[in-house]
Design a protein around this motif. Structure first.
Motif, mmCIF file in Angstrom:
data_model
loop_
_atom_site.group_PDB
_atom_site.id
_atom_site.type_symbol
_atom_site.label_atom_id
_atom_site.label_comp_id
_atom_site.label_asym_id
_atom_site.label_seq_id
_atom_site.Cartn_x
_atom_site.Cartn_y
_atom_site.Cartn_z
ATOM 1 N N VAL A 103 74.395 -18.760 -22.586
ATOM 2 C CA VAL A 103 75.806 -18.918 -22.937
ATOM 3 C C VAL A 103 76.001 -18.659 -24.428
ATOM 4 N N GLY A 104 75.069 -19.112 -25.228
ATOM 5 C CA GLY A 104 75.190 -18.938 -26.674
ATOM 6 C C GLY A 104 74.149 -19.761 -27.398
ATOM 7 N N ALA A 105 74.339 -19.853 -28.693
ATOM 8 C CA ALA A 105 73.432 -20.636 -29.538
ATOM 9 C C ALA A 105 74.270 -21.543 -30.426
ATOM 10 N N ILE A 106 73.753 -22.724 -30.676
ATOM 11 C CA ILE A 106 74.446 -23.657 -31.565
ATOM 12 C C ILE A 106 74.293 -23.147 -32.994
ATOM 13 N N GLY A 107 75.430 -23.056 -33.654
ATOM 14 C CA GLY A 107 75.451 -22.589 -35.038
ATOM 15 C C GLY A 107 75.663 -23.743 -36.001
ATOM 16 N N ARG A 108 76.411 -23.484 -37.034
ATOM 17 C CA ARG A 108 76.636 -24.456 -38.099
ATOM 18 C C ARG A 108 77.471 -25.641 -37.628
ATOM 19 N N ALA A 109 77.222 -26.766 -38.241
ATOM 20 C CA ALA A 109 78.045 -27.959 -38.014
ATOM 21 C C ALA A 109 79.417 -27.715 -38.640
ATOM 22 N N HIS A 110 80.436 -28.288 -38.044
ATOM 23 C CA HIS A 110 81.798 -28.171 -38.561
ATOM 24 C C HIS A 110 82.368 -29.581 -38.675
ATOM 25 N N GLY A 111 82.495 -30.061 -39.871
ATOM 26 C CA GLY A 111 82.995 -31.418 -40.072
ATOM 27 C C GLY A 111 81.884 -32.444 -39.967
ATOM 28 N N VAL A 112 82.277 -33.716 -39.863
ATOM 29 C CA VAL A 112 81.297 -34.811 -39.883
ATOM 30 C C VAL A 112 81.143 -35.511 -38.535
ATOM 31 N N ARG A 113 81.896 -35.085 -37.516
ATOM 32 C CA ARG A 113 81.861 -35.781 -36.218
ATOM 33 C C ARG A 113 81.040 -35.066 -35.151
ATOM 34 N N GLY A 114 80.174 -34.136 -35.551
ATOM 35 C CA GLY A 114 79.273 -33.506 -34.586
ATOM 36 C C GLY A 114 79.777 -32.223 -33.968
ATOM 37 N N GLU A 115 80.945 -31.756 -34.342
ATOM 38 C CA GLU A 115 81.447 -30.489 -33.814
ATOM 39 C C GLU A 115 80.611 -29.342 -34.382
ATOM 40 N N VAL A 116 80.326 -28.338 -33.545
ATOM 41 C CA VAL A 116 79.500 -27.206 -33.966
ATOM 42 C C VAL A 116 80.165 -25.887 -33.584
ATOM 43 N N ARG B 279 77.348 -35.312 -37.870
ATOM 44 C CA ARG B 279 76.909 -34.087 -38.536
ATOM 45 C C ARG B 279 75.383 -33.951 -38.558
ATOM 46 N N THR B 280 74.672 -35.051 -38.716
ATOM 47 C CA THR B 280 73.207 -35.008 -38.761
ATOM 48 C C THR B 280 72.652 -34.482 -37.439
ATOM 49 N N ALA B 281 73.167 -34.974 -36.331
ATOM 50 C CA ALA B 281 72.725 -34.503 -35.011
ATOM 51 C C ALA B 281 73.105 -33.034 -34.815
ATOM 52 N N ALA C 69 70.534 -29.694 -34.283
ATOM 53 C CA ALA C 69 70.599 -28.851 -33.081
ATOM 54 C C ALA C 69 70.839 -27.374 -33.400
ATOM 55 N N ARG C 70 71.034 -27.071 -34.661
ATOM 56 C CA ARG C 70 71.321 -25.688 -35.045
ATOM 57 C C ARG C 70 70.215 -24.753 -34.553
ATOM 58 N N GLY C 71 70.625 -23.648 -33.935
ATOM 59 C CA GLY C 71 69.676 -22.655 -33.427
ATOM 60 C C GLY C 71 69.280 -22.851 -31.975
ATOM 61 N N VAL C 72 69.647 -23.982 -31.379
ATOM 62 C CA VAL C 72 69.297 -24.233 -29.977
ATOM 63 C C VAL C 72 70.053 -23.244 -29.088
ATOM 64 N N GLN C 73 69.323 -22.584 -28.208
ATOM 65 C CA GLN C 73 69.925 -21.674 -27.233
ATOM 66 C C GLN C 73 70.472 -22.494 -26.070
#
Length: 181
Positions: free
Chosen positions: A8-21, A70-72, A76-80
């Motif tokens: 489906v895709g890959a997790i990229g950069r975090a956006h904000g502080v509430r875990g949105e990516v 944001r830490t989580a 997760a960045r880069g996870v397919q």
């Protein structure tokens, strides 16, 4: 029923502080694959449950249950992200097909087996079917005028025989006759 996996895709950069990516898409159907409630597998062994999605400046931003801050999200960045789907799943439009459904189909020309679909090439102007034949590879534009019938149940598609499309000799003869004018 055996399921097949699609990326489906890959997790990229975090956006904000509430875990949105941001999700780097590898699907033509993000609305379907990233719908709230969808559970995707990560290549890290984890699962990711979609809470909500939104488009922001041309990117898909996704909130997953498992990424609460944001830490989580950064971890997760880069996870397919992979979805398990039934092999007979079809796109919403009856005139559309997934590449995996077309690859391997037998190409029929004038009622005879001509070769098999080896790949689907997505070019800016149109999609092309790469057909493996006894004489080599042929590229056929995947348009209804040239490919009027796709029969998934019988693993075949019909190609209209257009001079020069499937044979080099017809193309050379056409070129020669035009040069002689």
């Amino acid at each position: 029923m055996d399921l097949i996996e699609i990326t489906v895709g890959a997790i990229g950069r975090a956006h904000g502080v509430r875990g949105e990516v941001a999700v780097i898409l590898r699907t033509d159907e993000p609305e379907r694959r990233l719908a709230p409630g969808q559970v995707l597998r990560g290549d890290n062994g984890g699962t990711f449950t979609v809470v909500r999605t939104r488009e922001h400046q041309g990117r898909w931003l996704v909130t997953f249950t498992e990424l609460g801050d944001r830490t989580a999200a950064e971890a997760a960045r880069g996870v397919q992200l992979v979805a398990d789907v039934p092999p007979d799943e079809r796109p919403g439009d009856d005139e559309e097909y997934y590449d995996r459904q077309l690859v391997g189909l037998t190409a029929i020309v004038d009622g005879e087996s001509y070769g098999s679909v080896r790949a689907v090439l997505h070019l800016p102007a149109q999609d092309l079917l790469e057909i493996a034949t006894a004489d080599g590879v042929r590229l056929v534009p995947f348009v209804s005028e040239l490919v009027p019938e796709v029969d998934l149940e019988n693993s075949r598609l019909v190609i209209n025989p257009v001079a020069g499309l499937l044979d080099d000799e017809a193309e050379l003869a056409t070129d020669r006759s035009e040069q002689q004018r």
